[in-house]
Design a protein around this motif. Structure first.
Motif, short mmCIF file in Angstrom:
data_model
loop_
_atom_site.label_atom_id
_atom_site.label_comp_id
_atom_site.label_asym_id
_atom_site.label_seq_id
_atom_site.Cartn_x
_atom_site.Cartn_y
_atom_site.Cartn_z
N ILE A 120 0.78 -1.22 -0.01
CA ILE A 120 -0.03 -0.18 -0.01
C ILE A 120 0.93 1.23 -0.07
N PRO A 121 0.71 1.91 -1.25
CA PRO A 121 1.63 3.34 -1.26
C PRO A 121 1.59 4.13 0.10
N PRO A 122 2.37 4.91 0.47
CA PRO A 122 2.01 5.93 1.46
C PRO A 122 1.08 7.08 0.87
N ASP A 123 0.88 7.13 -0.13
CA ASP A 123 -0.01 8.55 -0.67
C ASP A 123 -1.16 7.97 -1.09
N ILE A 124 -1.73 6.68 -0.63
CA ILE A 124 -2.97 6.12 -1.11
C ILE A 124 -4.36 6.99 -0.81
N SER A 125 -4.05 7.84 0.29
CA SER A 125 -4.98 8.73 0.81
C SER A 125 -5.55 9.75 -0.47
N SER A 126 -4.39 10.13 -1.35
CA SER A 126 -4.69 10.98 -2.28
C SER A 126 -5.28 10.56 -3.65
N GLN A 127 -5.55 9.21 -3.56
CA GLN A 127 -6.18 8.37 -4.90
C GLN A 127 -7.77 8.44 -4.61
N SER A 128 -8.44 8.95 -5.73
CA SER A 128 -9.69 8.73 -5.96
C SER A 128 -10.12 7.93 -7.02
N ILE A 129 -10.62 6.82 -7.23
CA ILE A 129 -11.02 6.17 -8.45
C ILE A 129 -12.71 6.06 -8.09
N ARG A 130 -13.28 6.88 -9.01
CA ARG A 130 -14.93 7.17 -8.63
C ARG A 130 -15.13 7.09 -7.05
N GLU A 137 -6.80 -6.89 5.25
CA GLU A 137 -6.45 -5.95 4.38
C GLU A 137 -7.02 -4.54 4.40
N VAL A 138 -8.13 -4.62 4.63
CA VAL A 138 -9.05 -3.33 4.91
C VAL A 138 -8.41 -2.29 5.86
N LYS A 139 -7.95 -3.03 7.15
CA LYS A 139 -7.52 -2.49 8.18
C LYS A 139 -6.14 -1.86 7.82
N ALA A 140 -5.26 -2.46 7.04
CA ALA A 140 -3.99 -2.32 6.52
C ALA A 140 -4.28 -0.69 5.67
N ALA A 166 -3.09 2.73 6.48
CA ALA A 166 -2.21 3.74 5.60
C ALA A 166 -2.86 5.06 5.16
N GLY A 167 -4.28 5.24 5.57
CA GLY A 167 -4.68 6.63 5.16
C GLY A 167 -5.71 6.50 3.92
N ALA A 168 -6.24 5.31 3.65
CA ALA A 168 -7.41 5.04 2.64
C ALA A 168 -8.49 5.75 3.20
N GLN A 169 -9.29 6.46 2.52
CA GLN A 169 -10.42 7.24 2.72
C GLN A 169 -11.64 6.26 2.70
N ARG A 170 -11.79 5.94 1.22
CA ARG A 170 -12.91 5.26 1.18
C ARG A 170 -12.43 3.93 0.34
N LEU A 171 -13.21 2.95 0.67
CA LEU A 171 -12.90 1.44 -0.11
C LEU A 171 -14.29 0.97 -0.68
N SER A 172 -13.71 0.17 -1.89
CA SER A 172 -14.89 -0.18 -2.34
C SER A 172 -14.78 -1.59 -2.78
N VAL A 209 -15.21 -1.90 9.79
CA VAL A 209 -13.76 -1.11 10.04
C VAL A 209 -13.74 0.28 9.46
N MET A 210 -14.48 0.45 8.47
CA MET A 210 -14.35 1.79 7.72
C MET A 210 -15.49 2.69 8.02
N GLY A 211 -16.52 2.40 8.53
CA GLY A 211 -17.61 3.04 8.66
C GLY A 211 -18.60 3.13 7.67
N ARG A 212 -19.86 3.19 7.43
CA ARG A 212 -20.60 2.84 6.41
C ARG A 212 -20.57 4.07 5.33
N GLN A 213 -20.08 5.26 5.70
CA GLN A 213 -19.85 6.39 4.85
C GLN A 213 -18.60 6.29 3.96
N ASN A 214 -17.54 5.27 4.53
CA ASN A 214 -16.59 5.07 3.53
C ASN A 214 -16.41 3.75 3.01
N VAL A 215 -17.51 3.09 2.49
CA VAL A 215 -17.48 1.85 1.97
C VAL A 215 -18.47 1.95 0.58
#
Ligand code: SF4
Length: 436
Positions: free
Chosen positions: A144-154, A194-197, A201-207, A238-244
């Motif tokens: 997981i790259p350190p700047d993953i939080s800056s990525q937004s795919i849809r 994996e989701v916890k990792a 690392a800063g991921a905002q939302r996961l799909s 793990v993420m909260g529903r607003q982030n899934v």
């Protein structure tokens, strides 16, 4: 030894996974979404679009790296058509299909007589070795790259792999051809680790990825409602529903419990690949569903309080003006919450590519000049439909969408660029139609 994994433009799950496998094997790994590598090193280049093969920056990066005595292995979705990859890029070899095990063997010992799952040039011809069996679906943690939080795919930092494969057979899609028709699913504890990792690392939302979210753990095409609900609940825990989000779903893979779970444990959107509102075109596309099924799925989602987005494809070789008008009317009637429109892209190795090769250019809307309402804009017929449907979607989407001159010009530019790209891909198809 140090390896560089590159996926141009974004950190794809596949590239993160390959980098994670190399890291766990004890190698030093760098993951980039831009084109840079230490000279004389080994690069694993993950390419997910045919257009990457025509991109001048990627082409010169690969050539220069090879000139600097580095090795460059190309993998990802483009590996489904290795003859084209090897014809367009000066790479060392193509890693065919699911490349986890092949990449490890290349990292350990380069290309040897034992190496399977690759294609490469040898004395002027292309050698294709036997396929490496698909890797286990239970795999190490991705890198997981350190700047993953800056990525937004849809809107999502990453699409987590929950399963591979699709039982569908859409003619334009690579998923079942790359991953197969049977569904292979990961276990929830591994997904959650994996989701916890990612979160750490800063991921905002996961799909949820996999093309069709609710196919998770399905067997014989039946939705496994219990498994899918458990999966979403665990992700939200793990993420909260607003982030899934769990957007991509087939209209024939929903039921009340699935939709309830999407409302309860995610941001509450579903994304249907509608593609066309003509039953004839849906049939030609191999969608396996009817317009009536699309309509009732949208209705059912709304009864569950969900937002519905849909994608449409225009310029399919067999799409007539009447077919197109049906899509246009559908958009007006259904007033979807969001709409995505694209021109049919004939990805090499798909049935759509075969159809495009059989279609004379003067009968393919991607090439025929538009002679209707927008003729002064210099569109092809496919571009005109893409532009017109974009305006139609804006008109019927909730909220006020004003088409200023600037917006109009931006749409014209974007549509023309898309049309030019599809023609480039089509040109590539014709050039390689009899490989070898
Ligand atoms: S349902 Fe989706 S993932 Fe499956 S073949 Fe069709 S487009 Fe591809």
């Amino acid at each position: 030894m140090h390896f560089t994994v590159i996926s141009p433009g974004m950190y794809t799950y596949g590239a993160m996974l390959i980098a994670g496998i190399l890291r766990d094997a004890g190698y030093k790994v760098t993951l980039h979404k831009d084109l840079r590598a230490v000279p004389n090193s080994t690069v694993f280049l993950s390419l997910y679009s045919t257009l990457h093969l025509l991109n001048p920056d990627i082409r010169s990066f690969v050539s220069n790296h090879i000139k600097n005595r580095g090795a460059c292995y190309v993998g990802g979705p483009v590996s489904a058509y290795p003859e084209i990859v090897l014809g367009e890029l000066d790479c060392t070899a193509v890693v065919l299909g699911e490349g986890e095990d092949t990449v490890l063997s290349l990292a350990h010992e380069g290309i040897t007589d034992r190496t399977t799952g690759i294609a490469f040039r040898e004395r002027g011809t292309i050698t294709k070795r036997t396929a490496t069996p698909p890797a286990s679906i239970e795999h190490p943690l991705p890198f997981i790259p350190p700047d993953i939080s800056s990525q937004s795919i849809r809107g999502a930092s990453a699409y987590i792999e929950t399963h591979r494969g699709c039982s569908g057979a859409c003619t334009f899609c690579q998923v079942p051809r790359f991953f197969g028709h049977s569904i292979r699913s990961r276990e929830i504890p591994a997904i959650i680790e994996e989701v916890k990792a990612f979160k750490k690392a800063g991921a905002q939302r996961l799909s949820v990825s996999g093309g069709t979210g609710s196919l998770y753990k399905t067997r014989s095409g039946e939705v496994n409602t219990t498994a899918f609900v458990e999966l979403l609940e665990a992700l939200a825990g793990v993420m909260g529903r607003q982030n899934v989000s769990s957007p991509d779903i087939r209209v024939d893979c929903i039921n009340d419990e699935v939709l309830d779970a999407i409302r309860k444990f995610t941001i509450g959107w579903v994304f249907f690949g509608i593609e066309s509102a003509s039953d004839a075109v849906l049939h030609q596309m191999g969608k396996g569903v009817t317009v009536r099924q699309m309509e009732s799925a949208i209705e059912q989602c709304r009864q569950h309080g969900l937002h519905v987005a849909g994608s449409f494809i225009v310029g399919y070789p067999t799409e007539t003006h009447d077919d197109y008008e049906q899509s246009k009317n559908f958009i007006a009637e259904k007033a979807l919450d969001d709409v995505f429109i694209s021109i049919a892209e004939p990805i090499p190795s798909t049935p759509l590519a075969t159809l495009v090769l059989r279609t004379p250019k003067d009968a393919n809307p991607v090439f025929t000049p538009h002679e209707g309402e927008y003729r002064t804009l210099g569109f092809t017929e496919a571009e005109a439909r893409c532009f017109d449907l974009t305006l139609q979607a804006d008109m019927y989407k909730p909220g006020l969408h004003v088409t200023t001159d600037q917006v109009f010009d931006a749409y014209v530019k974007a549509v023309k660029q898309q049309g030019a790209e599809i023609r480039q891909v089509t040109g590539l198809l014709f050039r390689y139609q009899n490989p070898g």
